[in-house]
Each structure stands twice: as structure tokens, then as C-alpha cells.
Enzyme design. Sequence first.
Site, PDB file in Angstrom:
ATOM      1  CG  ASP A   4     -37.182  29.942  17.449  1.00 16.18           C
ATOM      2  OD1 ASP A   4     -35.925  28.634  17.413  1.00 16.18           O
ATOM      3  OD2 ASP A   4     -37.365  30.247  18.475  1.00 16.18           O
ATOM      4  CG  HIS A  73     -35.533  26.532  19.840  1.00 19.14           C
ATOM      5  ND1 HIS A  73     -35.939  27.684  19.577  1.00 19.14           N
ATOM      6  CD2 HIS A  73     -36.161  25.950  21.562  1.00 19.14           C
ATOM      7  CE1 HIS A  73     -36.002  28.552  21.115  1.00 19.14           C
ATOM      8  NE2 HIS A  73     -34.808  27.614  22.139  1.00 19.14           N
ATOM      9  CB  SER A 387     -36.055  29.469  24.419  1.00 17.56           C
ATOM     10  OG  SER A 387     -34.913  29.578  23.845  1.00 17.56           O
TER      11      SER A 387
END
Length: 601
Positions: A4, A73, A387
Amino acid sequence: GVVDTGIWPESRSFSDEGYGPIPSRWKGKCQLGPDWGSNNCTRKIIGARFYTAGVLDKHLKADTLSPRDRNGHGTHCASTAAGSIVEAASFNGLAEGVARGGAPRARIAVYKSGWGSGSFSTASVLAAIDDAIHDGVDVLSLSIGGRGQVAFGALHAVQKGITVVYAAGNDGPRPQTVGNISPWVITVAASKVDRSFPTVITLGNKQQIVGQSLYYQAKNSSGSSFAGLLVGQGCTADTLNGTDVRGIILFCLPLPDDARTPVSTFEYASQYVRNGGGSGLIFAQYTTDLLTVTASVACQGIACVLVDLDTGEKIIKYVGAASSPVAKIEPAHTVTGKEIPEAKVASFSSRGPSRDYADIIKPDIAAPGANILAAVGDSYVMYSGTSMAAPHVAGIVALLKAEHPDWSPAAIKSAIMTTARVTDKRGMPILAEGLPRKTADPFDYGSGNINPTGAADPGLVYDIDPRDYNKFFGCTIVRRTNVSCDATMLPAYHLNLPSIAVSELRRPVTVWRTVTNVGEADSVYHAEVQSPAGVMMEVEPTVLVFNTTDRVHSFKVKLAPMWRLQGDYTFGSITWRKDQKTVRIPVAARMTIQDFYADVA
């Protein structure tokens, strides 16, 4: 292993308090950078690497060359999958409670491949997967989009015994948008949870309307007060056209012929109110999953609230009748539990069928992905997306791997899929948000909504020798960084997946499946068949008897079209039942007459 945008090691979710020494089998490394020292790797974050190959310079310059997450994220996903237990976490008082990852005692290895606003390259992701395999990860979680080349790296991981979990994508509710559709990975759709954030709007006539938002007030705030209420039809640049909104609440009702998405309209309207010194925004819209945008930068300092279209009509009537319409917006509060329906498929979640491999049902499973609270920097923030759903499944995979270390990636995937729920706790069918909302089907949620407790004891599993994938998908390396995986002439419905899809049903088809008993040795399972509409489906045999010597049985499924028809997909299921234990797989079939027939009329 989390591929990620990196990780924020100082977050409380990555505390290594109470952890023992790093396992001796671990071969990973702690790659240093200008804002990442050796002390940032711990007994919790035991590996940290970063990859820049193929990433544009502009994205690298917007970040730091280290495993540190400047985006948020990656930290959110890592803490969702394996965050340590953190008391009293919340988003400014909303959704307050104990934050924990799916596998809170698991260790984390970070492979930073996303840069800046989240730019990934095929080369960086493939390099990350390659290192993760060598380092010795047990599970890989990839909350990234994609089709094609990265699938080859994932296949290599699966053939080494590593379960790979991918996000399905956020292009729903449009059909045929699902990504990461390789049969060897677990592709995760996003569902909603039994939690909402009601926000009370009081009109000048004392009528109260309840919307949804993530609106909160600072601790030193003087509280809510009435402000002027102005209707902005459509709330576009043309309709607002310099309208003065200073100190007032703008109410937006979309025009019937407005083809723009609610997200784009909302973002424009909220920015307009904020820049114009407005007090708040009330935004009427059809049912979507926009809640997290009410906490976006454009809404900081103002109250942004979502209401339904029918509620919006009540506001219109009030404004039309009042000489000086006013409204007051109270901060949101949190409601959880039985009164809130759970497990709807989120509107943004990408849908099947797969454009590339129509004989494979994708996504595989749905998991919570809407308004998920997890770590970002030193705080806790709500994000929405598939996600967020994928690391829920990755955490559950880690628990299953610990409980059943001898299970293959295919067995773990099967356990998750065959025990999934297609109804809620009340027995009502799970719905899918969309245009319009409908009862969910396998192209929305695969086998259903994830059931972790059931997955730990599935009874039977549909296992696959990883070498079998090569019979159905030929992956070739064209150049060092160019990999192509294409379906072979052998239909993918012959692969021993915990689902069946026949995309071109023109004549009777026989499909075989093999199940392995991983439950009580002496067991008898009976078949329950729900045929897709328009399809005759038979299972032989209808009874499977297992004992200490007979742990594996095969059965055949016959599907035949009832008519000669250029049709659409219909859905059914095959369930093996033993008392209260059920092992269910979805079935999708489409009757056709011609190849490449455009279904547009």
C-alpha cells in the site's frame, strides 16, 4: 504483508507492547529513509520496504523516500487488518469504542508501492509481492485496483502457500466493473455495518428532520444556532451563479435532468459554501454512500448533512411557506445495533460479471467497507471503499491460518465463501445499494457477507492444487516487466472453485466439483439445489458420506437451458447440509444463442 502507501509507525494501533521476539523464520528487512529510522521497525511492524520502479517523479516528489505513509491509506488498511487494541478511539467523538484489527496480535510487514495521492505502478507492486514471498509473509493484503499483469505475481504467492486478498474496486453500482478477478485471489466487495450517524435539522416551524453526517463541533464551540436557509436548485455553477451564502445554510436539491454524480455536485456545493462563508449545507440525494465526504476538507468548519429526496421535498415546502426560512443543524451522534440494518452492499462497490473471465463469479465475498474507522497518522478517521473491505478479510485469513496452519489458500478461500451469509440476522435478504436498491446477487457480493466464526469450522472445503491454475490460465512473461495471463481453451468452470458460472449455456453442461471433509470425521451431507431461473440443474450424488478413510468426494452438476434464448444471467445455489451446518456455493448461468451478441436493446 500490506502492499500500500506505507505506514505511520507512531500510531497507537501499532503498539508492540506485550509482543515476544520476532519469529526466527522471518527474513524481511527494515529499509531506512529520511523520516524512517531503525527504531520505527518494532516487534509489531517487523518489516518495512519501499519501491519506486515505474512511479512518475511527480508522485515521488509529493512523498518521502521511505516506508512512512504520507497519504493515510496504507495506515488505515494496516490497522484494519492487524491493528493492536486501542481503547477510546473515535472520529471527533463519533463511532467511539475499542479499535482493533481483524487479527490484532498479528505482526505487520509493510511494502510501500503507492506514492503521493496513491499512484501505484505494476513494476513496484510486482517487486513488493516478490519480496513479500521471500520475506515469509503468511497473508498479502492489496487494497489496489487492477487487472492483468499483477495477477501473475499473486499466482506466484499463492503457489508458495500465501493467501492473497484484493479489493474489488469502487466503480459500482455499474456492472462489469469488478477488478482483480483472478481465481487464485480473494476479491472483496464492500458492505455496510449496523451503525449510523443521525443528524437533527430543526426548521423554523419547529419541524425536525433527521439526516446523516459526520458533523461535529469543536470543544470550545458555543453550540448550534438558527441560520437563514436558502434553496439552490441543482447547486451547479450555472444555478448558483455568484449567490451570496455568507452566514446561511444552503439547501441543494438536484435537478431531474442532472447527469452528474452526487459526489461531484456535493463537492462543488460544499466548496462553494465554505469559500462563501456559509454556515452549512443540506444536500438531498438518492440513496448512495456519500457519508465520508461530509467530513472532507470542503466541509471543515461547516455543517454538511445528507437527506433523502422525499425529506428534501418537505424542506422545499417549508421554505415556500415561510417569509424568512431558517434552520439549525445539530452535531451528529452515533447509533449502533439492532435498529440499524446491516450488511447492505455499498453503492460504490464494483460489480460483476467479470469482463475478462466470465466463467468465474467475482467478487468472491463482501466485508465491511463503508464508513470504517481506523488509524490515519496519530488519529482515527473514517474511510469508505473496497480498500477498507479487503483488510477485514486479510485479518480473518490470518486468524484462519493460525487456527488451521495446514490449510491451503484455496481451502481458506473456500471456508470464507461457503459459510458467508446471504441474509441478515433477522433472515431478511441482504440488499445492494444502487440505482435502484435491490436484493443482492452473486455479482454484488459473491457468496455473501463474510461470517468469520463460520469460516473457522466450514465442514467441507473446495480445495485446489495451485498447479491446476496453469491448466486454465496461461501466464507468459513477454518482457521482464510485461506479464500476460490469458484464459486457455479449457472453460474456467471446470476449476474446483467454491462457485459455478456458465456464461454461455447453449446445451447441457456437466461440471464436476470435489469437496474435502475438514470437520467431524463421520459425517453425512445432503444436497439442496436451487436452480437458476430458466435452467434445469441436477446434482449427483445427492448424499455424501464421509468417514476416517473417505475424506474426499466428488459430485457432478448438470446444467441445461430450458429454452433457446439469448438471455441474461440468473442465479441459484448448491448447498450441502448436515444438521445445522451448511456449505453453500453460488451458481450463475446465462443462456445464449450467439457469440459476441451485444446486449444493449
